[in-house]
Every structure is written in structure tokens, then in C-alpha cells.
Design an enzyme around this catalytic site. Structure first.
Site, mmCIF file in Angstrom:
data_model
loop_
_atom_site.group_PDB
_atom_site.id
_atom_site.type_symbol
_atom_site.label_atom_id
_atom_site.label_comp_id
_atom_site.label_asym_id
_atom_site.label_seq_id
_atom_site.Cartn_x
_atom_site.Cartn_y
_atom_site.Cartn_z
ATOM 1 N N ASP A 407 -6.113 117.664 41.311
ATOM 2 C CA ASP A 407 -6.416 117.566 39.883
ATOM 3 C C ASP A 407 -5.833 116.260 39.346
ATOM 4 O O ASP A 407 -5.063 115.581 40.038
ATOM 5 C CB ASP A 407 -5.791 118.785 39.189
ATOM 6 C CG ASP A 407 -6.158 118.862 37.727
ATOM 7 O OD1 ASP A 407 -7.211 118.332 37.347
ATOM 8 O OD2 ASP A 407 -5.370 119.457 36.961
ATOM 9 N N GLU A 410 -8.059 111.154 38.214
ATOM 10 C CA GLU A 410 -8.970 110.115 37.681
ATOM 11 C C GLU A 410 -8.418 108.711 37.866
ATOM 12 O O GLU A 410 -9.246 107.813 38.053
ATOM 13 C CB GLU A 410 -9.264 110.403 36.201
ATOM 14 C CG GLU A 410 -10.147 111.611 35.971
ATOM 15 C CD GLU A 410 -9.451 112.942 36.276
ATOM 16 O OE1 GLU A 410 -8.222 113.003 36.119
ATOM 17 O OE2 GLU A 410 -10.121 113.890 36.681
ATOM 18 N N ASP A 485 -12.255 120.479 32.396
ATOM 19 C CA ASP A 485 -11.763 121.317 31.291
ATOM 20 C C ASP A 485 -12.819 121.565 30.223
ATOM 21 O O ASP A 485 -12.837 120.933 29.160
ATOM 22 C CB ASP A 485 -10.534 120.662 30.663
ATOM 23 C CG ASP A 485 -9.381 120.574 31.642
ATOM 24 O OD1 ASP A 485 -9.417 121.284 32.669
ATOM 25 O OD2 ASP A 485 -8.444 119.807 31.384
#
Ligand code: GLC
Length: 801
Positions: A407, A410, A485
Site C-alpha cells: 500500500d 505511489e 480508498d
């Protein structure tokens, strides 16, 4: 040439006339008077690469996206020229290259139809700030052209009229039209005049795509650095475009273990151990199938990756074992940020080995994430990936976790402007040293790759299972993914539906959404409707932030629990069907979910359909995505379809009302289909499969179906230990014939099929199995058109009265 738009302003430069041309094997080089070189590589008859340099010299040819396993080779390559142009012809394509300005035109080699043409074509602008160029391409949009692809964009399926950016971004509670979000997949499909082609712009810098937004008839794409480097992929079938793109950027390196296609339960966070156990026990107590349970960041000690909070989880190995004994795989989260803490081994080692990313002038890239201030491994360095992969030894080999969830890759950083690394951060980029401008979009991909390598190494001989949030083209080789999300709203259910379809047509089929929504809390109705959609997504997981209450199948009322159970049970029954679709995807790059436009591109009605999709090859599904619905109108694609619940046959090519109370949803089966089913299990492997159900849907005419099986884990299937059964069904007015063709060396555990015949237009008079008449009673016929037949039959002939 008129250059009066935002894009084409005065700083643009263009190639001038071509002054020389040479050919080296499958590659052609065209050089212009002003030193532009266009390199054209024939990858396949239908795949041609175009690469431009403005300085006469190409930099090292390196791509994280393109797999070394990509198919190469063509049947035909002829190059001719006339006064105006060079003409390159393959078995599928004809390409013109204009001698005066390098503009290209692509034609279907058989029909000679124009498929795609440059408008201004390649042009560029000097980048004074960073050096190099802003590279640009414009193409003419053909009459009636539609556009698809681009990964996870949360917008309607057809991209026409919109502009997009590719820059992977942590996007908590994104909404419809938020752009960019988590993924950068610079691949789109154009469709006009019943013919589809794709363009993969393999450039990792921040890039943009404009589909007739700025100018009505123009499609363009450009990037803030790097090369104009794209692959033109011809269909004409959209599914072939997707398959060829997937061939180029890679199929999953192995099949997932079957349990990974089961239902997963997640929350931020289940802790301590007693809570995890309580959740797991509840699944078994309520008999709701579930294969995986997740530990979010709170299992760690102060959010330090590869540690355990010993207060919450005093003995992780024991817990993981106990969960495994009960049929649960444990999956843990691992983020890229490594807490700055000299007492913390992973940090110390990373520091000593010089594995963390640094700013341009030497300081470390420091940023706040969950653990506070962190440094970040440079996953673009192969040595760092190797080190990272070794960090999983204990988690996987010792503790026994079965999967890892990456997670925040990015990478997301909380305190830095832009919420990610600044542009000047340096990266190794596998020896092609560069700044974050170039590495940003692939950072998460390389983290997922390193994680995957670790899992693969330490799970062996079992198959690895990884999940990532960030991705660039090609990430599908290593891992599954989810859409990040989202929010517990009806609109987000619609968005999840489109995103999953779009990811599938962008080469990335192992995808799902946070069922029920991550932020906020769904009511029972929304949760149930979302589960109904989720069981048709290749990755099927409930996840929620936990800030807004519980989100387990029993968190609402007992009616909802029953509905959720019923649909998860359908998922488990369909596992052999989904596994077959996955096998097709992993072998041929065929997307597991097919938007209607992929299923039937010749029918224009499908070009803007968002909601309906084909799951695998034969099942049509459409979620109910609004409250208080008793059903909905939906488009049924051409052909005949059986209503899954009632067996009523409907004729497609039209919109129809379909009843669907809360305990139902629109599901249809293509006529002629043979759908394999397993018994309901609480988890994969709970039961020995004693019999395979084949739900067979009568059709006048012919239809093919297939069932792929293997040991459901491990690598024996690669050595031929798999079982592939192809069924050909031929229905006539008073007979039905099913032929079976078998391949592979795997012996399935069952001996018989339970053949369930739906929609037979006649009463059975007699049955022949491999030319021998058999007593129907002996076949176990119960008069309801159920026959028990030996699994290795070659031909069954059912004759009507
Ligand atoms: C991010 C993830 C989410 C996770 C949370 C805590 O928001 O997208 O899935 O639960 O971080 O780790």
C-alpha cells in the site's frame, strides 16, 4: 499549418523531410534533415513500435513495462516507396510514412481501410527547466470513433471528449472524474467502423491523453519528458487488442492459488489477535465462506514494516497456524516507508547499504507516513529489490503468512507538497539513473515486483499472492490490485463496476474494489448490492477504514447476512468457472471481465454501456446500483440468454426490465454454455471435490465451453499436470450432443459429472454415452434432466421423445 490551440503553440518543433532510411532486421530507421530519427520496429504483424529521437541518437532502450516474454515475429514485411511516402506492409497492417514530415497512416492490410492517422504527428517542445523535450503526438479522430482503456480512471467506460493525466496518486475518497488516481496505464483503444486498435505510450513521465476534448476531431498524447515511444496494436477485434497489449506488457507469471479467488475479509484494522480470531470464527459459525483475513498496519510495532506488535500479537506464528487450520490464509500489509529509527534493523541495514532514495544534492528523501518520518527504499535498484525480497523470509517461511498487501506505494507521503516525492529525488532505474519525474509512475510497480519476488521465493512450492495499490503497465505480471480508498456510496458502487471493467481491458484483470466502500459506512442494502457486484470481480474483498463502524457480512441485519452468504456461495460454486477464465487470461491475455463493447463491438449500442459486463465467457451480470430497487432496465447483448434464476430465455440486442429484489441481481447465462460448478465450501480445499456439476444450457446450434483445472496451487501445471476439457454442444430440435476433448496430465479428484440440463425443449427418450445406449436410471437421472455421467466421456447423445 495552423498552430493556434493550447497544445500547438509556437514553441513546437516538427520533423522535417526524411533524407535517409535504413533497415536492420525487423527495425527501420528514418532520418529527417533536422536530425529526427523515427525507429519503426515490427514486433508482430499487428504490433508496430514507433520511437522518435530529436537528437539523432537514441538513449538506452529500457522499459519496465515490456516483458521479455512478449511475442516477436511476423509473417510478412515488405517495404516500398513512392515519391511521397515509404510503405511498410505486414500481414495485418500497412503503414505509410510521409517523406516530407514523417507523419504516419495505418491501414488494414486486407480491407485497405484507414485505421489511424497522424494529424500533426510527432512534435515536441524543448524543456528548459529539466532538459530534453516535452514529446507530443496528435492523431485525427475518425468518424464515430470511441475510446477505452487507461486503467483505473473513475469515469464512464467510453473516454471520448475527456482529457486525462497519468501520475500515480494517493487519492483518499476520490470521486467520479477525479484524475489522476492510483494507477498509470498509458494504453488506450480506439474503435470506429467496427475496427479496433490500441496505442500503448510507454513513457513513464507524467503524461496526458486527450480524446477530442481540446479539439473536436483530434486525439493527442504527450509527456513531460522521455521519448515519444509508442506501440500501435491492431485488432480489428478489441479483445485481440487487449490480448496483444497484455502479451507485450505481460500476463501473470503464474496462476493465483485458487484460494486467492475466494472471498477475503479485511479492515483497518483487525487487532489484537482475539479480534482476528473472533472475526474468523464468526465466518465459520455463520457458514459464510471465506479464505483470507487481513492484518492492516496495526499489527506492526509502531508501524515498522516486518515487525509485530507483541502486545497485540504475542505469537504470530501460532495465530497464523491456528487460522490456517481453520482454512484462513493470513495476509499482511507492507508499506514502502521505513521508519527512521537506529534501533530498527530494517532501517539500519537499509542505511548501511545505502538503499534509500536521495534528493538531487545528496540528502535522504525524508517524508512522513504512518510511522512518522521515514526513508524509502529505491525499488528501482535491482540490489534493493533483492534485499527487500529477502526481508520476507521470516514473515512467509517462519510465520506462515500467505500473501502480502503493498500500500502507499505511489509513493504516498503525508507532509511533502504534492504528497509524493519531489521531482529531484534520484533513482537507479536499473542502471539508467534518473530523477523521480521518470521513476514516479513505476515506483509502486517495482515495490510490488520486489515483494512478489520475496513471496515467490519463500512460498515455494506454493504460489505467491500479492496486492498493490499503485501500478504502471506490466504490474499485472506480479500482483493483484484494488481500486484504493473509495467511499460507501451508491455512486461508488457504479464507479467500482466501471473501474474493474476498465482495468480488465487495460491488461490488468486481477482487480477488485473495497466492497462496501472504504470511507464512511454503507447501510445493509448498499453492502448487499456491492457484494453482488464483488462476487463477479476477480479479486473479491471487503475492506473498510473502520472509522465508521463494522463492515462484516453480519454487521447489518440477518436478512442482509443471508443475502451476502447466498452470493458468496455462488462465488464459491463458480470457482472452477472463474479459474478457467483466469487461466485464459494468464495464457492468452483475454480479459476476465469484458465490457459489452468488447463482447460485441459491432453493435453500436454497446459503445457507451457502463453497467453490464460479461464475467468470463458466458455469464452476463449487471449490478443494481441504486436504493430501493426491485429490478432495473439493462441492455442484453445480442444472442439468447437464460435468466440465471428463472431459466427464462430472453433475446438480446435490446434493453429489458429485469426483476431483482434485494436477494437477487440480474445474471444471465449465454445459451449453449456449459458452466462448471464446485460444491459450496467454507474455504478452498475444505471438501474433496467428489463430482463436478456441469450446468448445461440448451441451444439450437453449436457452442463451445471449456473447463480448466489443476492442483489449485504449486507449479506442476506448468509441467503439463493440468486438465483442460473442451465441450462442444450441438443442440437440435429433438436431440442434444455434447462432445468432450481432453488435454493435460492432471487427474481430477472426481469420477463423474453431474450434468444439469437447462432448457431442453424435449423429454429425454434415451441417452448414449460413447455410442452405447445406457439405462437413464443407471445414470442417476432423477427425471429433472440431471444425468450423472463418467467424466471421461467423449460424446453424449441425448435423444428426445
Ligand atoms: C490506505 C489504504 C487502505 C489502508 C490504509 C491503512 O488508506 O488504501 O486500504 O487500510 O491505508 O493502512
Amino acid at each position: 499549418m495552423i498552430l493556434n490551440t493550447e497544445l500547438e503553440y509556437k514553441g513546437n518543433l516538427f520533423p522535417s523531410n526524411i533524407i535517409s532510411y535504413k533497415k536492420e532486421g525487423d527495425t527501420l530507421f528514418f532520418t529527417s534533415q533536422n536530425n529526427v530519427v523515427l525507429q519503426v520496429t515490427i514486433q508482430r504483424d499487428s504490433v508496430i513500435r514507433f520511437r522518435y529521437t530529436t537528437t539523432s541518437i537514441f538513449t538506452n532502450d529500457f522499459s519496465y513495462a515490456i516483458t521479455k516474454y512478449a511475442s516477436r515475429g511476423y509473417n510478412k514485411l515488405e517495404i516500398t516507396e513512392d515519391d511521397q511516402k515509404y510503405i511498410i506492409e505486414t500481414a495485418k497492417l500497412i503503414c505509410y510514412i510521409d517523406k516530407k514530415d514523417m507523419r504516419t497512416k495505418m491501414f488494414d492490410s486486407k480491407t485497405k481501410e484507414l485505421i489511424c492517422e497522424d494529424e500533426l504527428g510527432f512534435h515536441w517542445e524543448e524543456s528548459y527547466e529539466y532538459g530534453g523535450e516535452i514529446v507530443k503526438m496528435t492523431k485525427t479522430s475518425q468518424i464515430g470513433e470511441s475510446y477505452y482503456g487507461l486503467g483505473d480512471k473513475p469515469v464512464d467506460i467510453n473516454l471520448k471528449g475527456k482529457r486525462f493525466e497519468n501520475w500515480v496518486t494517493d487519492s483518499y475518497a476520490y470521486g467520479r472524474d477525479t484524475d489522476p488516481i492510483y494507477k498509470a496505464i498509458p494504453f488506450y483503444i480506439g474503435l470506429h467502423h467496427k475496427k479496433a486498435y490500441g496505442i500503448f505510450f510507454d513513457n513513464t513521465f507524467r503524461s496526458y491523453f486527450d480524446f477530442c476534448n481540446e479539439r473536436r476531431n483530434i486525439t493527442s498524447f504527450w509527456a513531460q519528458g522521455g521519448e515519444m515511444n509508442y506501440y500501435f496494436i491492431y485488432g480489428p477485434e478489441m479483445s485481440d487488442v487487449v490480448a496483444n497489449y497484455t502479451d507485450l506488457t505481460g500476463k501473470p507469471h503464474q496462476l493465483p492459488p485458487l484460494w486467492a479467488l475466494g472471498y477475503h475479509q479485511c479492515k483497518w484494522s483487525y487487532y489484537p489477535e482475539s479480534n482476528v480470531k473472533e472475526i474468523a470464527n464468526k465466518f465459520r459459525e455463520l457458514q459464510i465462506p471465506c479464505d483470507a483475513i487481513y492484518l492492516d498496519i496495526d499489527y506492526m510495532e509502531g508501524f515498522r514494516c516486518f515487525t509485530w506488535n507483541k502486545e497485540y500479537f504475542p505469537d504470530p506464528k501460532r495465530m497464523v497456524k491456528e487460522l490456517a487450520d481453520d482454512g484462513f490464509k493470513t495476509i499482511v500489509i507492507i508499506d514502502p516507508g521505513i521508519k527512521i529509527d537506529m534501533e530498527y534493523d530494517v532501517f539500519k541495514e537499509g542505511l548501511e547499504k545505502d538503499y534509500f532514495c536521495k534528493r538531487a544534492d545528496g540528502p535522504y528523501m525524508k517524508g512522513k507516513v504512518w510511522p512518522g518520518e521515514c526513508y524509502f527504499p529505491d525499488f528501482t535498484n535491482p540490489e534493493v529489490r533483492e534485499w527487500w525480497s529477502d526481508l520476507f523470509k521470516e514473515l512467509v517461511e517462519e510465520v506462515g503468512v500467505a500473501g502480502v498487501w503493498n500500500d502507499m506505494n505511489e509513493p504516498a507521503v503525508m507532509d511533502v507538497p504534492g504528497k509524493t516525492f519531489p521531482n529531484d529525488v534520484r533513482h537507479n532505474y536499473d542502471g539508467n539513473h534518473c530523477s523521480h519525474r521518470k521513476a514516479h509512475n513505476i515506483y509502486g510497480m517495482q515495490m510490488a515486483r520486489a515483494t512478489y519476488q520475496g513471496l515467490k521465493k519463500f512460498s515455494y512450492p506454493k504460489r505467491p499472492f500479492a496486492i498493490t495499490r499503485a501500478a504502471y503497465s506490466g504490474t499485472q505480471r506480479y500482483t493483484s490490485s484494488w481500486t484504493g480508498d473509495n467511499v460507501a456510496t451508491w455512486d461508488h458502487l457504479n464507479i467500482a463496476n466501471i473501474q474493474a471493467q476498465r482495468m480488465c481491458m487495460s491488461g490488468f484483470s486481477f482487480i477488485g474494489s473495497d466492497i462496501g466502500g472504504f470511507a464512511e459506512q454503507p447501510n445493509g442494502e448498499l453492502y448487499a448490492r456491492w457484494i453482488q457486484l464483488g462476487i463477479f470481480h476477480p479479486f473479491c474483498r471487503t475492506h473498510s477504514s473502520g472509522d465508521h463502524g463494522d463492515q462484516e457480512p453480519w454487521a447489518f441485519d440477518s436478512n442482509i447476512t443471508n443475502i451476502v452468504r447466498k452470493f458468496i456461495e455462488i462465488r464459491y460454486q463458480l470457482l472452477p468457472y472463474l479459474y478457467t477464465a483466469f487461466w485464459r487470461y494468464a495464457n492468452e491475455g483475454i480479459p476476465i471481465l469484458k465490457s459489452l463493447v468488447i463482447f460485441d463491438q459491432d453493435d453500436q449500442h454497446t459503445h457507451y454501456r457502463n453497467d453490464e459486463f460479461i464475467f468470463g465467457e458466458k455469464i452476463l451480470a449487471c449490478p443494481i446500483a441504486e436504493p430501493n430497487a426491485k429490478g432495473r432496465r439493462m441492455f442484453i447483448p445480442r444472442g439468447k440468454w437464460y435468466n440465471f434464476w428463472t431459466n427464462e430465455i430472453v433475446t438480446g440486442g435490446q434493453e429489458l426490465w429485469v426483476d431483482a429484489d434485494l436477494d437477487s441481481m440480474p445474471i444471465f447465462i449465454k445459451e449453449g454454455a456449459v458452466i462448471p460448478k464446485y460444491p459450496i465450501q467454507q474455504y478452498v480445499g475444505e471438501k474433496k471435490i467428489e463430482e463436478l456439476v456441469l450446468d448445461t444450457y440448451f441451444k439450437i446450434g453449436k457452442e463451445k465451453s471449456e473447463v480448466y483445472e489443476d492442483a489449485h496451487d504449486g507449479y506442476d501445471y506448468i509441467k503439463g499436470r493440468y486438465s483442460l476439457r473442451n465441450f462442444t454442444l450441438v443442440g437440435k430440435e429433438s436431440s442434444l450432443t455434447i462432445q468432450q476433448f481432453k488435454f493435460g496430465k492432471y487427474t481430477t479428484p472426481y469420477k463423474t459429472f453431474e450434468l444439469k440440463l437447462h432448457g431442453l425443449p424435449f423429454k429425454i427418450d434415451s441417452v448414449e454415452v460413447d455410442n452405447e445406449k445406457v439405462d437413464i436410471k443407471k445414470l442417476g437421472s432423477n427425471g429433472d434432466n440431471i444425468l450423472i455421467v463418467p467424466k471421461d466421456f467423449t460424446e453424449i447423445h441425448i435423444i428426445g421423445k
